[in-house]
Design a protein around this motif. Structure first.
Motif, PDB file in Angstrom:
ATOM      1  N   LYS A   1      54.782  -6.647   8.421  1.00 12.67           N
ATOM      2  CA  LYS A   1      55.054  -7.123   7.685  1.00 12.67           C
ATOM      3  C   LYS A   1      56.277  -8.600   8.043  1.00 12.67           C
ATOM      4  O   LYS A   1      57.300  -8.412   6.980  1.00 12.67           O
ATOM      5  CB  LYS A   1      56.139  -6.045   9.290  1.00 12.67           C
ATOM      6  CG  LYS A   1      58.000  -5.971   8.455  1.00 12.67           C
ATOM      7  CD  LYS A   1      58.694  -4.729   9.004  1.00 12.67           C
ATOM      8  CE  LYS A   1      60.077  -4.764   8.168  1.00 12.67           C
ATOM      9  NZ  LYS A   1      60.773  -3.624   9.359  1.00 12.67           N
TER      10      LYS A   1
ATOM     11  N   ALA B   1      58.321  -0.309   3.498  1.00 16.05           N
ATOM     12  CA  ALA B   1      59.906  -0.310   4.361  1.00 16.05           C
ATOM     13  C   ALA B   1      59.100   1.631   5.314  1.00 16.05           C
ATOM     14  O   ALA B   1      59.910   1.132   6.359  1.00 16.05           O
ATOM     15  CB  ALA B   1      60.724  -0.295   3.819  1.00 16.05           C
ATOM     16  N   ASP B   2      58.683   1.846   4.297  1.00 23.24           N
ATOM     17  CA  ASP B   2      58.079   3.046   5.077  1.00 23.24           C
ATOM     18  C   ASP B   2      57.321   2.849   6.587  1.00 23.24           C
ATOM     19  O   ASP B   2      56.221   3.169   5.912  1.00 23.24           O
ATOM     20  CB  ASP B   2      58.068   4.798   4.418  1.00 23.24           C
ATOM     21  CG  ASP B   2      57.196   5.615   4.490  1.00 23.24           C
ATOM     22  OD1 ASP B   2      57.524   6.084   6.180  1.00 23.24           O
ATOM     23  OD2 ASP B   2      57.178   6.659   4.131  1.00 23.24           O
ATOM     24  N   GLU B   3      57.870   2.669   7.191  1.00 24.64           N
ATOM     25  CA  GLU B   3      55.922   2.221   8.550  1.00 24.64           C
ATOM     26  C   GLU B   3      54.954   3.290   8.606  1.00 24.64           C
ATOM     27  O   GLU B   3      54.423   3.237   8.633  1.00 24.64           O
ATOM     28  CB  GLU B   3      57.493   1.867   9.418  1.00 24.64           C
ATOM     29  CG  GLU B   3      56.207   1.765  10.915  1.00 24.64           C
ATOM     30  CD  GLU B   3      57.056   1.317  11.781  1.00 24.64           C
ATOM     31  OE1 GLU B   3      56.156   1.415  13.081  1.00 24.64           O
ATOM     32  OE2 GLU B   3      58.245   1.084  12.190  1.00 24.64           O
TER      33      GLU B   3
ATOM     34  N   HIS C   1      53.688  -9.141   3.865  1.00 20.57           N
ATOM     35  CA  HIS C   1      54.346  -8.610   3.167  1.00 20.57           C
ATOM     36  C   HIS C   1      55.324  -9.407   2.963  1.00 20.57           C
ATOM     37  O   HIS C   1      55.573  -9.664   1.228  1.00 20.57           O
ATOM     38  CB  HIS C   1      54.643  -7.591   3.959  1.00 20.57           C
ATOM     39  CG  HIS C   1      56.255  -6.864   3.141  1.00 20.57           C
ATOM     40  ND1 HIS C   1      56.101  -6.211   2.266  1.00 20.57           N
ATOM     41  CD2 HIS C   1      57.278  -6.727   3.469  1.00 20.57           C
ATOM     42  CE1 HIS C   1      57.027  -5.070   1.857  1.00 20.57           C
ATOM     43  NE2 HIS C   1      58.078  -5.783   2.767  1.00 20.57           N
TER      44      HIS C   1
ATOM     45  N   LYS D   1      53.885   5.578   6.537  1.00 19.80           N
ATOM     46  CA  LYS D   1      53.379   5.579   5.768  1.00 19.80           C
ATOM     47  C   LYS D   1      52.219   5.298   5.616  1.00 19.80           C
ATOM     48  O   LYS D   1      51.162   4.537   5.571  1.00 19.80           O
ATOM     49  CB  LYS D   1      54.182   5.459   4.275  1.00 19.80           C
ATOM     50  CG  LYS D   1      53.082   6.102   3.340  1.00 19.80           C
ATOM     51  CD  LYS D   1      54.225   5.877   2.263  1.00 19.80           C
ATOM     52  CE  LYS D   1      53.291   4.985   0.589  1.00 19.80           C
ATOM     53  NZ  LYS D   1      53.893   5.447  -0.485  1.00 19.80           N
TER      54      LYS D   1
ATOM     55  N   ASP E   1      55.412  -4.314  -2.717  1.00 19.59           N
ATOM     56  CA  ASP E   1      56.503  -3.090  -2.673  1.00 19.59           C
ATOM     57  C   ASP E   1      57.414  -2.595  -1.672  1.00 19.59           C
ATOM     58  O   ASP E   1      56.861  -2.245  -0.263  1.00 19.59           O
ATOM     59  CB  ASP E   1      55.594  -2.214  -3.267  1.00 19.59           C
ATOM     60  CG  ASP E   1      56.517  -0.374  -3.153  1.00 19.59           C
ATOM     61  OD1 ASP E   1      58.037  -0.461  -3.340  1.00 19.59           O
ATOM     62  OD2 ASP E   1      55.728   0.032  -4.064  1.00 19.59           O
ATOM     63  N   LYS E   2      58.562  -3.004  -1.368  1.00 17.16           N
ATOM     64  CA  LYS E   2      59.763  -3.490  -0.423  1.00 17.16           C
ATOM     65  C   LYS E   2      60.228  -1.958   0.029  1.00 17.16           C
ATOM     66  O   LYS E   2      59.836  -1.601   0.739  1.00 17.16           O
ATOM     67  CB  LYS E   2      60.936  -4.408  -1.586  1.00 17.16           C
ATOM     68  CG  LYS E   2      61.442  -4.793  -0.296  1.00 17.16           C
ATOM     69  CD  LYS E   2      62.893  -5.370  -0.530  1.00 17.16           C
ATOM     70  CE  LYS E   2      63.878  -5.533   0.711  1.00 17.16           C
ATOM     71  NZ  LYS E   2      65.014  -6.998   0.122  1.00 17.16           N
ATOM     72  N   GLU E   3      60.071  -1.106  -0.962  1.00 12.81           N
ATOM     73  CA  GLU E   3      60.163   0.199  -0.819  1.00 12.81           C
ATOM     74  C   GLU E   3      59.499   0.752   0.221  1.00 12.81           C
ATOM     75  O   GLU E   3      59.623   1.483   0.919  1.00 12.81           O
ATOM     76  CB  GLU E   3      61.211   1.460  -2.172  1.00 12.81           C
ATOM     77  CG  GLU E   3      61.309   2.149  -1.683  1.00 12.81           C
ATOM     78  CD  GLU E   3      61.950   2.988  -3.155  1.00 12.81           C
ATOM     79  OE1 GLU E   3      61.757   4.708  -2.926  1.00 12.81           O
ATOM     80  OE2 GLU E   3      62.004   2.365  -3.588  1.00 12.81           O
ATOM     81  N   ALA E   4      58.166   1.148  -0.924  1.00 13.13           N
ATOM     82  CA  ALA E   4      56.609   1.793  -0.147  1.00 13.13           C
ATOM     83  C   ALA E   4      56.909   0.507   1.264  1.00 13.13           C
ATOM     84  O   ALA E   4      56.185   1.748   2.179  1.00 13.13           O
ATOM     85  CB  ALA E   4      55.289   1.304  -0.643  1.00 13.13           C
TER      86      ALA E   4
END
Length: 229
Positions: free
Chosen positions: A106, A148-150, A110, A152, A143-146
């Motif tokens: 991250k 962000a789902d730690e 990322h 996942k 993919d910022k949104e994807a």
């Protein structure tokens, strides 16, 4: 032309892949890594992009010309193809805890994947960006949104490790903990253990310098040389 590959790295980026690249080079290999696109101007990112889009048409010997080992992305995305293509190759799976991997990724790769680089269309940097945002982690790295789902992302990371264990025959696979050193790897590869310490490179702090370099050098694709370990 060095291909076929003798060593395939199946570990995600930020599991010590740059240190592994340095270590393999110290053992006499010429190792492909994401940094190869910055250091080798003959390395064409389009080859990996086209391989991703048309998997069955990939010419791996051509893509990895001049290399006999490969680690990090984009190689990880294609590890199954490469394991099948090069049946004599040994596979190194570098691992760390899911929590530490996510935190490191991250704060480094990322962030780099999200950079809004104003690279000229058709430039090396623009083609590199297209490849990385498509191939690395199947596009999720950028993919910022994807991302962000730690939970996942940690599951994807752990599932990948289990997938490698199921895919690669046990006699061809060595699972390496982050920073474990030379002994098991050299025994696995049939190499003498170097007198020098196992390298430790590309920390989060060092990677921040690389991100700064990317921001400043979009047209030339040049990056600052970072020699610190």
């Amino acid at each position: 032309m060095m291909a076929p590959l003798e060593v395939i790295g199946a570990g995600f980026g930020r599991t010590g892949t740059d240190s592994l690249r340095t270590a393999l080079n110290m053992l006499g290999y010429k190792t492909h890594h994401m940094k190869s696109f910055w250091e080798d101007q003959d390395m064409n990112p389009d080859g990996f992009y086209e391989a991703y889009m048309h998997r069955d048409q990939a010419d791996w010997d051509k893509i990895y010309a001049n290399y006999d080992a490969a680690v990090d992305w984009p190689t990880v995305t294609f590890y199954k193809d490469l394991v099948a293509k090069y049946p004599d190759a040994k596979v190194l799976l570098t691992v760390r805890s899911a929590e530490s991997w996510y935190k490191s990724a991250k704060n480094t790769i990322h962030k780099a994947a999200l950079l809004g680089l104003n690279a000229p269309e058709g430039s090396h940097m623009a083609r590199f960006k297209r490849m990385t945002t498509t191939v690395c982690l199947d596009g999720l790295l950028a993919d910022k949104e994807a991302f962000a789902d730690e939970e996942k992302m940690k599951k994807i990371y752990l599932d990948h490790i289990e997938d490698v264990k199921k895919t690669v025959p046990a006699e061809r696979l060595l699972i390496m903990e982050l920073g474990e050193g030379w002994t098991r790897m050299c025994n696995f590869l049939g190499k003498e253990i170097p007198k020098e310490p196992y390298p430790s490179t590309n920390s989060t702090e060092e990677f921040s310098k690389i991100i700064s370099g990317l921001k400043e050098n979009t047209e030339t694709f040049a990056l600052p040389t970072n020699k610190s370990n």
